[in-house]
Structure formats: C-alpha cells, structure tokens
Design a protein around this motif. Structure first.
Motif, PDB file in Angstrom:
ATOM      1  N   PHE A 156       0.840  -1.184   0.000  1.00 20.86           N
ATOM      2  CA  PHE A 156       0.000   0.000   0.000  1.00 20.86           C
ATOM      3  C   PHE A 156       0.876   1.236   0.000  1.00 20.86           C
ATOM      4  N   SER A 157       0.408   2.252  -0.688  1.00 21.58           N
ATOM      5  CA  SER A 157       1.082   3.541  -0.593  1.00 21.58           C
ATOM      6  C   SER A 157       0.108   4.509   0.056  1.00 21.58           C
ATOM      7  N   GLY A 158       0.613   5.568   0.596  1.00 28.86           N
ATOM      8  CA  GLY A 158      -0.240   6.538   1.278  1.00 28.86           C
ATOM      9  C   GLY A 158      -0.345   6.205   2.750  1.00 28.86           C
ATOM     10  N   SER A 159      -1.373   6.730   3.352  1.00 29.00           N
ATOM     11  CA  SER A 159      -1.572   6.564   4.784  1.00 29.00           C
ATOM     12  C   SER A 159      -1.952   5.134   5.124  1.00 29.00           C
ATOM     13  N   HIS A 160      -1.449   4.634   6.254  1.00 22.51           N
ATOM     14  CA  HIS A 160      -1.865   3.315   6.715  1.00 22.51           C
ATOM     15  C   HIS A 160      -3.360   3.303   7.014  1.00 22.51           C
ATOM     16  N   LEU A 161      -3.924   4.465   7.298  1.00 27.25           N
ATOM     17  CA  LEU A 161      -5.356   4.536   7.572  1.00 27.25           C
ATOM     18  C   LEU A 161      -6.164   4.222   6.316  1.00 27.25           C
ATOM     19  N   ASP A 162      -5.646   4.619   5.144  1.00 29.76           N
ATOM     20  CA  ASP A 162      -6.330   4.273   3.902  1.00 29.76           C
ATOM     21  C   ASP A 162      -6.337   2.764   3.704  1.00 29.76           C
ATOM     22  N   ALA A 163      -5.235   2.109   4.064  1.00 33.93           N
ATOM     23  CA  ALA A 163      -5.111   0.663   3.865  1.00 33.93           C
ATOM     24  C   ALA A 163      -6.078  -0.115   4.747  1.00 33.93           C
ATOM     25  N   VAL A 164      -6.375   0.374   5.924  1.00 34.73           N
ATOM     26  CA  VAL A 164      -7.283  -0.341   6.818  1.00 34.73           C
ATOM     27  C   VAL A 164      -8.719   0.163   6.703  1.00 34.73           C
ATOM     28  N   GLY A 165      -8.932   1.156   5.851  1.00 34.98           N
ATOM     29  CA  GLY A 165     -10.281   1.611   5.590  1.00 34.98           C
ATOM     30  C   GLY A 165     -10.856   2.606   6.580  1.00 34.98           C
ATOM     31  N   THR A 166     -10.014   3.244   7.345  1.00 34.22           N
ATOM     32  CA  THR A 166     -10.500   4.272   8.261  1.00 34.22           C
ATOM     33  C   THR A 166      -9.708   5.548   8.046  1.00 34.22           C
ATOM     34  N   ARG A 167     -10.282   6.628   8.459  1.00 36.35           N
ATOM     35  CA  ARG A 167      -9.596   7.908   8.365  1.00 36.35           C
ATOM     36  C   ARG A 167     -10.005   8.749   9.557  1.00 36.35           C
ATOM     37  N   ARG A 168      -9.041   9.419  10.141  1.00 39.26           N
ATOM     38  CA  ARG A 168      -9.308  10.282  11.291  1.00 39.26           C
ATOM     39  C   ARG A 168      -9.773  11.642  10.790  1.00 39.26           C
ATOM     40  N   VAL A 169     -10.819  12.163  11.407  1.00 40.70           N
ATOM     41  CA  VAL A 169     -11.309  13.502  11.090  1.00 40.70           C
ATOM     42  C   VAL A 169     -11.452  14.285  12.386  1.00 40.70           C
ATOM     43  N   THR A 170     -11.401  15.581  12.264  1.00 36.38           N
ATOM     44  CA  THR A 170     -11.579  16.442  13.428  1.00 36.38           C
ATOM     45  C   THR A 170     -12.884  17.202  13.261  1.00 36.38           C
ATOM     46  N   VAL A 171     -13.719  17.129  14.271  1.00 36.52           N
ATOM     47  CA  VAL A 171     -15.003  17.818  14.263  1.00 36.52           C
ATOM     48  C   VAL A 171     -15.099  18.591  15.575  1.00 36.52           C
ATOM     49  N   VAL A 172     -15.607  19.821  15.500  1.00 35.96           N
ATOM     50  CA  VAL A 172     -15.734  20.647  16.693  1.00 35.96           C
ATOM     51  C   VAL A 172     -17.212  20.726  17.080  1.00 35.96           C
ATOM     52  N   TYR A 173     -17.508  20.372  18.336  1.00 40.64           N
ATOM     53  CA  TYR A 173     -18.867  20.417  18.865  1.00 40.64           C
ATOM     54  C   TYR A 173     -18.924  21.373  20.044  1.00 40.64           C
ATOM     55  N   ASP A 174     -20.149  21.821  20.361  1.00 46.01           N
ATOM     56  CA  ASP A 174     -20.344  22.628  21.563  1.00 46.01           C
ATOM     57  C   ASP A 174     -19.962  21.803  22.790  1.00 46.01           C
ATOM     58  N   ALA A 175     -19.432  22.475  23.793  1.00 42.52           N
ATOM     59  CA  ALA A 175     -18.997  21.788  25.019  1.00 42.52           C
ATOM     60  C   ALA A 175     -20.150  21.035  25.672  1.00 42.52           C
ATOM     61  N   LYS A 176     -21.332  21.631  25.703  1.00 44.34           N
ATOM     62  CA  LYS A 176     -22.460  20.967  26.357  1.00 44.34           C
ATOM     63  C   LYS A 176     -22.834  19.676  25.618  1.00 44.34           C
ATOM     64  N   ASP A 177     -22.681  19.658  24.285  1.00 40.61           N
ATOM     65  CA  ASP A 177     -22.986  18.444  23.526  1.00 40.61           C
ATOM     66  C   ASP A 177     -21.959  17.351  23.813  1.00 40.61           C
ATOM     67  N   THR A 178     -20.703  17.732  23.918  1.00 46.12           N
ATOM     68  CA  THR A 178     -19.673  16.717  24.203  1.00 46.12           C
ATOM     69  C   THR A 178     -19.834  16.163  25.620  1.00 46.12           C
ATOM     70  N   GLN A 179     -20.315  17.005  26.531  1.00 46.22           N
ATOM     71  CA  GLN A 179     -20.579  16.512  27.887  1.00 46.22           C
ATOM     72  C   GLN A 179     -21.722  15.500  27.873  1.00 46.22           C
ATOM     73  N   ARG A 180     -22.746  15.773  27.079  1.00 47.04           N
ATOM     74  CA  ARG A 180     -23.862  14.817  26.961  1.00 47.04           C
ATOM     75  C   ARG A 180     -23.378  13.509  26.357  1.00 47.04           C
ATOM     76  N   VAL A 181     -22.541  13.602  25.332  1.00 52.18           N
ATOM     77  CA  VAL A 181     -22.000  12.385  24.710  1.00 52.18           C
ATOM     78  C   VAL A 181     -21.190  11.598  25.727  1.00 52.18           C
ATOM     79  N   ALA A 182     -20.380  12.283  26.518  1.00 51.54           N
ATOM     80  CA  ALA A 182     -19.584  11.602  27.540  1.00 51.54           C
ATOM     81  C   ALA A 182     -20.483  10.887  28.546  1.00 51.54           C
ATOM     82  N   MET A 183     -21.578  11.528  28.947  1.00 52.30           N
ATOM     83  CA  MET A 183     -22.515  10.897  29.896  1.00 52.30           C
ATOM     84  C   MET A 183     -23.180   9.671  29.268  1.00 52.30           C
TER      85      MET A 183
END
Length: 90
Positions: free
Chosen positions: A38-65
């Motif tokens: 495989f060439s490129g990212s190892h993440l491409d080879a395993v079929g996943t890719r990391r992304v960054t998403v920004v959420y409101d703090a209150k929403d992330t607290q709900r997700v954590a709960m």
C-alpha cells in the motif's frame, strides 16, 4: 505511544530499521507474490480515516454521559450517530 516507545516495546533497534529499509531504499525490494503493498496513509489501507469535528462543550458533555452509561468510549457514540445519519440519507 511514540516511535521510541514502540521500538523499545518490540525490541527493534535503529540498526534493525536500517536493515529492514535497505531493500526498499536501494530498489531491490520484492513484495511477496500474494502480498499487497500500500502507498499513502496506513489509515487508507485499513479503511479508516481520522477527522476532526468541533462540537459545543455541552454536547460533548452529553455524549460523555451517554458513553459512560453504556460503558463505551465517546467515539463509539459519535460513530453510532454518524451511522444513523448516513443510513437516513440513503
């Protein structure tokens, strides 16, 4: 885990890395007949890719709960929510 920790954990030295990389670097590398290279990212080879998403703090607290109540990691809740959304779009 950084590369030095990984190497120490697996007993790999700099000399080992040099030896393993030499065939590729000098052009003599031959892949296994049934192996894939495989060439490129190892993440491409395993079929996943990391992304960054920004959420409101209150929403992330709900997700954590929610995650704590289900005994899973927050990333699992985010993945489930995305799966649900994508399924609704089909």
């Amino acid at each position: 885990m950084n590369v030095n920790d990984f190497m120490a954990k697996h007993g790999i030295t700099d000399a080992d890395l040099d030896r393993m990389a030499a065939p590729y670097e000098d052009g003599s590398f031959e892949p296994e007949p049934d192996g894939k290279v495989f060439s490129g990212s190892h993440l491409d080879a395993v079929g996943t890719r990391r992304v960054t998403v920004v959420y409101d703090a209150k929403d992330t607290q709900r997700v954590a709960m929610i995650a704590r109540s289900k005994g899973v990691k927050p990333s699992s809740v985010y993945r489930d929510a995305l799966d649900y959304y994508l399924a609704a779009q089909a």
